[in-house]
Design a protein around this motif. Structure first.
Motif, short mmCIF file in Angstrom:
data_model
loop_
_atom_site.label_atom_id
_atom_site.label_comp_id
_atom_site.label_asym_id
_atom_site.label_seq_id
_atom_site.Cartn_x
_atom_site.Cartn_y
_atom_site.Cartn_z
N ILE A 240 -3.63 -21.52 -0.37
CA ILE A 240 -2.30 -22.10 -0.21
C ILE A 240 -2.46 -23.61 -0.09
CG2 ILE A 240 -2.33 -21.63 2.29
CD1 ILE A 240 0.84 -21.32 1.89
N LEU A 241 -1.71 -24.34 -0.89
CA LEU A 241 -1.85 -25.79 -0.91
C LEU A 241 -0.51 -26.47 -0.68
CD1 LEU A 241 -4.13 -26.20 -4.08
CD2 LEU A 241 -4.80 -25.69 -1.75
N PHE B 70 -5.54 -26.45 1.94
CA PHE B 70 -5.84 -27.88 2.03
C PHE B 70 -4.77 -28.72 1.36
CE2 PHE B 70 -7.59 -28.01 -2.29
CZ PHE B 70 -8.12 -26.74 -2.44
N GLY B 71 -4.75 -29.98 1.73
CA GLY B 71 -3.75 -30.91 1.21
C GLY B 71 -4.21 -31.49 -0.11
N HIS C 173 -2.25 -31.98 6.50
CA HIS C 173 -2.45 -31.02 7.60
C HIS C 173 -2.26 -29.58 7.20
CE1 HIS C 173 -2.28 -34.84 9.69
NE2 HIS C 173 -3.22 -34.28 10.43
N THR C 174 -2.28 -29.34 5.88
CA THR C 174 -2.30 -27.98 5.36
C THR C 174 -3.45 -27.20 5.97
OG1 THR C 174 -1.59 -28.98 3.30
CG2 THR C 174 -2.18 -26.68 3.21
N SER C 175 -4.48 -27.93 6.38
CA SER C 175 -5.65 -27.29 7.00
C SER C 175 -5.25 -26.40 8.18
CB SER C 175 -6.63 -28.35 7.48
OG SER C 175 -6.03 -29.18 8.45
N LEU D 50 2.15 -22.58 -3.22
CA LEU D 50 2.21 -24.03 -3.19
C LEU D 50 3.45 -24.44 -2.40
CD1 LEU D 50 0.83 -26.49 -4.52
CD2 LEU D 50 2.34 -26.18 -6.48
N LEU D 51 3.28 -25.28 -1.40
CA LEU D 51 4.43 -25.76 -0.64
C LEU D 51 4.62 -27.25 -0.91
CD1 LEU D 51 3.80 -24.14 2.89
CD2 LEU D 51 5.00 -23.19 0.92
#
Ligand code: SF4
Lengths: 206, 469
Positions: B126-127, B144-145, B132-134, B32-33
């Motif tokens: 990873i989220l 994904f966001g 724009h996590t995509s 997770l970011l």
């Protein structure tokens, strides 16, 4: 979190398609703390206010009949673009508790449920008709009933909508989704253990 | 034999904790970011009296408010913004979360850091809060966001999701000279439309995608959300495996990498797996693209013209076009190449990797920009690499400013704004009203086209400019 069961309130029509979150709340306002007064004054900030801070009288939410609106009726792809939680806060703090649209930006749609706002998807013909009614009778009210899953228009006609059962449960009971998920602690722990074994090369927390 | 599955379904399945009766699935989150915008989520976690469940699987990133003018807190333009970063420092510090902060040698945009650090790997979830996590799906991860679901993710390391529908976009054939990955994705969005992929996960495939480097694939996946998609993803291949080597959080070379690669090879979409929607695009017919309006779908070939709303049958669309043209101060029929620009931005999670900077530098090498330009590498690692290759000198000699890593003028949160009424050729991903600053006018382009525009002061067809190898 606030419960949402049923709401009868003034509804404001917003006709534009693809209203993006930069219009809902400009990015530069996202660093404001939510504290006193909250984000309500930022809702559609650049559409509502001139550069000098004066109101633009033509914008729907500035017109006297719609000022107390708790419901917005929009069109296609409402609140799309940047995923910013402030877009939901701006609606909430302005007093909006339900948004009816043909379609929504995904993130906005999901965030609404977690913050006490009910997003309702209805077919294009229905949202167009609702907006037509609201324009014809500024200040008219709609009723949104989450228990029965219906929207009642100004002419008394009922329009059914569908809603995810989990999200519905959270809103009806005013429950936090975090608390509900943590009731599954055992399952999560068991999953984590299996997961660490199958992805042995990932430095996951023990 | 079990039913054939797509790449997306395999990752979804391997992370499913609970399949709930309501059609929502409880998914496990590997990484997770969170950036400065996470303050509300941390606040909510505190208010509920719970803790961050897996702080070692969470990373903080100071990217949106980080100043391009310098690496320190004093460089951040004002107190309000400094405060956003301090709050992130405090929240991550209290929870024991690793922060890629201002002075960090790995400072950068979250969507570059994920893959750069090797956190983003094939097969993981990873989220981030940000849409724009995509971008990170390019290595075959589910990325994904999640916006407002961040609090839930922090508190439980899981997320409830309704399974998106499956779409495949196959880009076949070969890209002609001058057509970048950015042009490919702009053409895809123009084809699908702004809402064309709503509630879908897009898998990209086809010869032109296979032919792309991993970094180019990131540019494609980055803008998936501009067609409304939940995420973009690309099946991992040899290029991906090579890319993953020697990354801080990636598998170590040797037995560990072998185990990982063996697993990664099982992830490809099975032959015969079904998609709800398919699009095929012929790369050979594409041109360099540029946008004229306030939606990324408003992309046309650079040798095209500003379209005429009078030809649009749909009343809503016509009204939207008219509003865009008014905001952008453009007249129908104007040739795109005749549009004068006031400034140029090269950066953002769409186009700020080393290959983007190399491509842009090749265009400006030995020439002079005639309008102000700003180049902001996406990460400090990219910046250092670029400087080692002398790219910063090329840009500076041409008159560009060279900034510290971050989001910068993509969204104008750190003070790098496009002034009201000014027109910017930008390599970022959104041309929305006011995105780059109140009243800003954005034309989305790829890095070579942005560089070319800086040299001529107007939107320019890169194919008309001779580029030295
Ligand atoms: S570069 Fe732009 S799109 Fe990317 S994360 Fe930063 S603000 Fe968002």
């Amino acid at each position: 979190m606030d419960k949402f069961v049923t709401l009868t309130a003034v509804a404001a029509p917003i006709d534009m398609d693809n209203v993006d979150n930069d219009q809902v709340i400009p990015a530069r306002l996202m660093r404001k703390p939510r504290g006193d007064g909250g984000y309500g004054r930022y809702l559609f900030h650049d559409l509502r206010f001139n550069a000098d801070g004066g109101e633009k009288p033509d914008f729907v939410l500035n017109r006297p009949a719609y000022r107390g609106a708790k419901i917005i009726v929009a069109s296609h792809n409402y609140a799309c673009g940047s995923s910013r939680i402030g877009a939901v806060y701006a609606h909430y703090d302005f007093g909006i508790r339900a948004v009816i649209a043909t379609s929504f930006g995904d993130v906005f749609f999901n965030n609404c449920f977690k913050n006490g706002i009910l997003p309702v998807r209805l077919p294009a013909a229905v949202t167009a008709e609702l907006r037509r009614q609201l324009r014809a009778r500024p200040g008219a009210t709609l009723t949104v009933d989450l228990e029965r899953q219906t929207v009642t228009d100004t002419a008394g006609a009922r329009h059914e909508f569908s809603v995810d059962s989990f999200a519905r449960r959270c809103l009806l009971g005013g429950l936090s989704d975090i608390a509900l998920t943590l009731e599954r602690e055992k399952e999560i722990l068991a999953f984590e253990e299996r997961h660490r074994r199958s992805f042995s090369w990932l430095p996951l927390q023990r | 034999m079990s039913a054939p599955l797509t790449l997306f379904e395999k990752i979804w399945k391997s992370h499913t904790i609970v399949e709930d009766e309501g059609g929502q699935t409880l998914l496990y989150i590997d990484w997770l970011l969170c950036s400065e915008g996470s303050s509300h989520a941390f606040e909510m976690v505190r208010r509920q009296g719970v803790k961050v469940r897996r702080p070692q699987q969470v990373f903080g990133v100071a990217d949106h408010y980080a100043a391009s003018g310098g690496p320190r807190m004093e460089d951040v333009v004002d107190e309000e913004r400094r405060n956003m970063i301090r709050v992130l420092e405090r929240n991550t510090g209290e929870a024991g979360i690793r922060l890629f902060g201002l002075g960090d040698p790995y400072r950068g945009i979250q969507h570059l850091l994920g893959p750069e650090q090797g956190l983003t790997q094939p097969g993981v979830i990873i989220l981030c809060g940000d849409s724009h996590t995509s971008t990170q799906g390019a290595v075959g991860a589910l990325a994904f966001g999640i916006g407002g679901e961040l609090a839930h993710a922090l508190a439980t390391q899981t997320i409830w999701q309704r399974k998106p529908k499956k779409m495949r976009v196959r880009v076949e054939g070969r890209r002609p000279r001058g057509v970048s990955a950015k042009d490919v994705i702009l053409a895809i969005i123009a084809r699908l439309g702004h809402g064309g992929a709503l509630q879908h996960a897009i898998e990209y495939d086809g010869a032109a995608i296979r032919g792309m480097s991993v970094e180019e694939r990131m540019t494609v996946c980055n803008m998936s959300v501009e067609a409304g998609a939940r995420l973009g993803i690309i099946g991992p291949d040899e290029k991906t495996f090579e890319y993953m080597r020697n990354r801080p959080y990636g598998p170590k070379d040797g037995a560990e990498l072998d185990t990982a690669v063996a697993y990664w090879k099982t992830l490809a979409t099975d032959p015969g797996a079904a998609f709800d929607k398919e699009e095929v695009i012929d790369a050979a017919r594409l041109s360099p693209m540029v946008t004229w309006g306030n939606s990324p779908e408003n992309a046309v070939p650079i040798d095209g013209i500003v379209p005429d709303p009078a030809h649009e049958a749909d009343e809503q669309k016509r009204a939207a076009m008219e509003r865009s043209l008014e905001y952008m101060d453009l007249r129908p029929g104007t040739r795109m190449r005749d549009i004068r620009i006031d400034q140029v931005f090269i950066g953002s999670c769409t186009n700020s990797r080393i290959e983007d900077l190399r491509a842009a530098a090749a265009v400006v090498r030995g020439r002079r920009a005639v309008v102000p330009g700003l180049v902001v590498p996406g990460s400090t690692q990219v910046k250092l690499r670029a400087e080692a290759e002398g790219l910063d000198r090329i840009f500076r000699d041409a008159g560009f400013r060279w900034g510290e890593a971050g989001c910068s003028m993509c969204v104008g949160m750190n003070g790098d704004n496009v002034p009201e009424g000014k027109r910017c050729a930008s390599t970022s991903n959104r041309n929305f009203r006011g995105r780059q600053g109140r009243g800003s006018r954005t034309h989305l382009v790829g890095p070579e086209m942005a560089a070319a525009a800086a040299l001529t002061g107007r939107l320019t067809d890169i194919r008309d400019l001779a580029v030295e190898g």
